[in-house]
Design a protein around this motif. Structure first.
Motif, mmCIF file in Angstrom:
data_model
loop_
_atom_site.group_PDB
_atom_site.id
_atom_site.type_symbol
_atom_site.label_atom_id
_atom_site.label_comp_id
_atom_site.label_asym_id
_atom_site.label_seq_id
_atom_site.Cartn_x
_atom_site.Cartn_y
_atom_site.Cartn_z
ATOM 1 N N GLY A 1 0.742 -1.207 0.129
ATOM 2 C CA GLY A 1 0.068 -0.075 -0.002
ATOM 3 C C GLY A 1 0.828 1.160 -0.005
ATOM 4 O O GLY A 1 0.354 2.401 0.372
ATOM 5 N N THR A 2 2.086 1.290 -0.747
ATOM 6 C CA THR A 2 2.577 2.522 -0.607
ATOM 7 C C THR A 2 2.304 3.848 -1.339
ATOM 8 O O THR A 2 2.751 4.669 -1.280
ATOM 9 C CB THR A 2 4.359 2.166 -0.811
ATOM 10 O OG1 THR A 2 4.485 1.485 -2.091
ATOM 11 C CG2 THR A 2 5.069 1.378 0.274
ATOM 12 N N LEU B 1 -3.655 -7.180 -4.326
ATOM 13 C CA LEU B 1 -4.571 -7.828 -2.999
ATOM 14 C C LEU B 1 -5.890 -8.616 -3.294
ATOM 15 O O LEU B 1 -6.491 -9.379 -2.418
ATOM 16 C CB LEU B 1 -4.572 -6.830 -1.969
ATOM 17 C CG LEU B 1 -3.159 -6.151 -1.461
ATOM 18 C CD1 LEU B 1 -3.366 -5.137 -0.298
ATOM 19 C CD2 LEU B 1 -2.058 -7.260 -1.148
ATOM 20 N N GLY B 2 -6.404 -8.385 -4.312
ATOM 21 C CA GLY B 2 -7.426 -8.960 -4.861
ATOM 22 C C GLY B 2 -7.121 -10.414 -5.307
ATOM 23 O O GLY B 2 -8.099 -11.418 -5.715
ATOM 24 N N ALA C 1 -2.197 -1.493 3.349
ATOM 25 C CA ALA C 1 -2.953 -1.400 2.522
ATOM 26 C C ALA C 1 -4.503 -1.728 2.789
ATOM 27 O O ALA C 1 -4.814 -2.896 3.819
ATOM 28 C CB ALA C 1 -2.590 -2.446 1.305
ATOM 29 N N ALA C 2 -5.554 -1.197 2.330
ATOM 30 C CA ALA C 2 -6.895 -1.667 2.445
ATOM 31 C C ALA C 2 -7.808 -1.119 1.668
ATOM 32 O O ALA C 2 -7.408 -0.265 0.717
ATOM 33 C CB ALA C 2 -7.256 -0.986 3.958
ATOM 34 N N ILE D 1 -10.069 -7.506 -0.052
ATOM 35 C CA ILE D 1 -8.955 -6.648 0.336
ATOM 36 C C ILE D 1 -8.802 -6.515 1.926
ATOM 37 O O ILE D 1 -7.497 -6.775 2.477
ATOM 38 C CB ILE D 1 -8.864 -5.193 -0.150
ATOM 39 C CG1 ILE D 1 -9.146 -5.373 -1.658
ATOM 40 C CG2 ILE D 1 -7.618 -4.552 -0.007
ATOM 41 C CD1 ILE D 1 -8.488 -5.989 -2.528
ATOM 42 N N TYR E 1 -17.312 -1.922 5.798
ATOM 43 C CA TYR E 1 -15.982 -1.522 5.789
ATOM 44 C C TYR E 1 -15.502 -1.958 7.362
ATOM 45 O O TYR E 1 -14.510 -3.008 7.318
ATOM 46 C CB TYR E 1 -15.670 -0.233 5.853
ATOM 47 C CG TYR E 1 -14.250 0.454 6.074
ATOM 48 C CD1 TYR E 1 -13.297 0.153 5.530
ATOM 49 C CD2 TYR E 1 -14.046 1.030 7.236
ATOM 50 C CE1 TYR E 1 -11.830 0.406 5.731
ATOM 51 C CE2 TYR E 1 -12.673 1.379 7.772
ATOM 52 C CZ TYR E 1 -11.764 1.190 7.096
ATOM 53 O OH TYR E 1 -10.473 1.452 7.472
ATOM 54 N N THR F 1 -6.068 2.228 14.325
ATOM 55 C CA THR F 1 -6.208 3.486 14.403
ATOM 56 C C THR F 1 -7.415 4.474 13.664
ATOM 57 O O THR F 1 -8.395 3.906 13.579
ATOM 58 C CB THR F 1 -4.719 4.182 13.645
ATOM 59 O OG1 THR F 1 -4.721 5.653 13.754
ATOM 60 C CG2 THR F 1 -4.939 3.804 12.080
ATOM 61 N N TRP G 1 -9.251 8.295 11.689
ATOM 62 C CA TRP G 1 -9.578 9.607 11.166
ATOM 63 C C TRP G 1 -7.936 9.950 10.697
ATOM 64 O O TRP G 1 -7.361 10.924 10.942
ATOM 65 C CB TRP G 1 -9.771 10.542 12.283
ATOM 66 C CG TRP G 1 -11.023 10.398 12.739
ATOM 67 C CD1 TRP G 1 -11.758 9.355 12.830
ATOM 68 C CD2 TRP G 1 -11.815 11.572 13.436
ATOM 69 N NE1 TRP G 1 -13.143 9.733 13.221
ATOM 70 C CE2 TRP G 1 -13.160 10.899 13.734
ATOM 71 C CE3 TRP G 1 -11.435 12.980 13.579
ATOM 72 C CZ2 TRP G 1 -14.007 11.701 14.339
ATOM 73 C CZ3 TRP G 1 -12.519 13.776 14.218
ATOM 74 C CH2 TRP G 1 -13.743 13.032 14.584
ATOM 75 N N VAL G 2 -7.431 9.218 9.515
ATOM 76 C CA VAL G 2 -6.085 9.318 9.107
ATOM 77 C C VAL G 2 -6.057 10.420 7.974
ATOM 78 O O VAL G 2 -6.841 10.470 7.022
ATOM 79 C CB VAL G 2 -5.483 8.167 8.450
ATOM 80 C CG1 VAL G 2 -4.198 8.138 7.809
ATOM 81 C CG2 VAL G 2 -5.470 6.789 9.369
#
Ligand SMILES: NC(=O)c1ccc[n+]([C@@H]2O[C@H](COP(=O)([O-])OP(=O)(O)OC[C@H]3O[C@@H](n4cnc5c(N)ncnc54)[C@H](OP(=O)(O)O)[C@@H]3O)[C@@H](O)[C@H]2O)c1
Length: 318
Positions: free
Chosen positions: A7-8, A36-37, A58-59, A76, A130, A153, A155-156
């Protein structure tokens, strides 16, 4: 130490690239290299690189779209981490996986009706697809028995990608008035701080030789968050105020109006209370937790001065 980082192209994955220990050999496959799928691609990448540690920020983070794209979100957020965990087990590798406040129902209150911060052992009860798929990902990792850290975590935001911070900046530069939800509470988290804290934890793991003991003592679920409590409205007001102070709006500040979530219906239900206690994290890793305002100031300091070319930002994710 060999680290496979996913996920970069995303907020946190991108920030992690510059916060992981220099001694580590990092492989960050693109989506074209490891979709990732596609289970077979995940397995092949891991088996070829043979990481000591997999870090998975990644998500599928499109919270509202997930209500329709249930299969994609599940693939994912749940299946992919399950496969990573299975492959990590085979190699004896560790897995650091990121999760969300949305695993909780968001209704935790004390007897006076004040919102209480969630602790890791609180019951989960996601309100939307989600959150359900992220929880399923966590559970698959735990069941696999692999060495793991699950970092929840909330609220990114960052200067990269789609997030509330960039959306507010864009709207404040365009509009005379902003109407923002003021009855959902949580703590904003700058991706740079999350990456710095994660890098610190990986550094500790490295110093301790990535030993089984380290994982058996410290492995598990943690909340990773800055400190403090705010609403989306207060967060938006702080963004606009700081941007204005730093001359980054290019026009007078818009009028800020707080509205109840009921006036801003979205396909996915969202929690009223997203507060995460970080006591467990602090005790385990000795991290100094900054307050969200300090992180916001640091992020705003890196926003380039306003030009006619508006920041590209499209909307709130999680
Ligand atoms: N954003 C929030 O407010 C928030 C809140 C709580 C928890 N979290 C969690 O924190 C973590 C990091 O979130 P973030 O905001 O940094 O996410 P993000 O910016 O949306 O980035 C997600 C990353 O996942 C990648 N990805 C999605 N589908 C993929 C696929 N099929 N194959 C390969 N890569 C794929 C994306 O690639 P592309 O760029 O190519 O699409 C992107 O690089 C996630 O675990 C998220 O659930 C986020």
């Amino acid at each position: 130490m060999r680290i496979l980082l996913t996920g970069t192209n995303g907020q946190l994955g991108n920030a992690l690239l510059s916060h992981l220990p220099e001694a580590a050999k990092i492989y960050a496959p693109t989506r074209a290299e490891m979709d990732l799928g596609k289970a077979a691609e995940i397995r092949q990448c891991i088996q070829q690189f043979r990481p000591d540690l997999i870090i998975n920020p990644a998500a599928y983070t499109a919270v509202d779209l997930a209500e329709k794209e249930i299969e994609q979100a599940q693939a994912i957020n749940a299946t992919a981490p399950a496969i990573m965990a299975e492959e990590a087990c085979k190699l004896g590798a560790g897995l650091i996986h990121y999760s969300t406040d949305y695993v909780y129902a968001g209704d935790k209150q004390d007897k006076d009706g004040d919102w209480q911060a969630y602790v890791e052992s609180d019951a989960t009860a996601p309100l939307n697809v989600y959150g359900q798929t992220k929880l399923a990902g966590e559970q698959a990792i735990i069941v696999s028995g692999c060495r793991h850290l699950i970092l929840r975590t909330s609220w990114v935001y960052s200067l990269h990608g789609k997030n509330f911070f960039l959306t507010m900046l864009k709207l404040a530069r365009e509009r005379e008035q902003l109407r923002i939800v003021n009855d959902q509470w949580g703590t904003p988290n700058a991706a740079a701080w999350l990456a710095r804290a994660s890098g610190d934890i990986v550094g500790q793991l490295l110093q301790n030789g990535n030993k089984t003991d380290w994982w058996s003592t410290l492995g598990g679920i943690y909340h990773l968050s800055a400190s403090g409590k705010t609403s989306w409205f207060e967060f938006a007001s702080a963004i606009v105020r700081l941007a204005d102070q730093q001359g980054k709006l290019g026009k007078p500040s818009p009028e800020m109006l707080g509205i109840p979530a009921s006036e801003y219906p979205t396909p996915a239900r969202r929690p009223h209370n997203s507060l995460l206690s970080t006591q467990k994290l602090q005790a385990a890793f000795g991290l100094v937790i900054p307050d969200w305002q300090t992180c916001l100031q640091a992020t705003m300091d890196t926003v380039p001065p306003c030009t006619n070319q508006q920041t590209q930002a499209q909307g709130q994710t999680n």
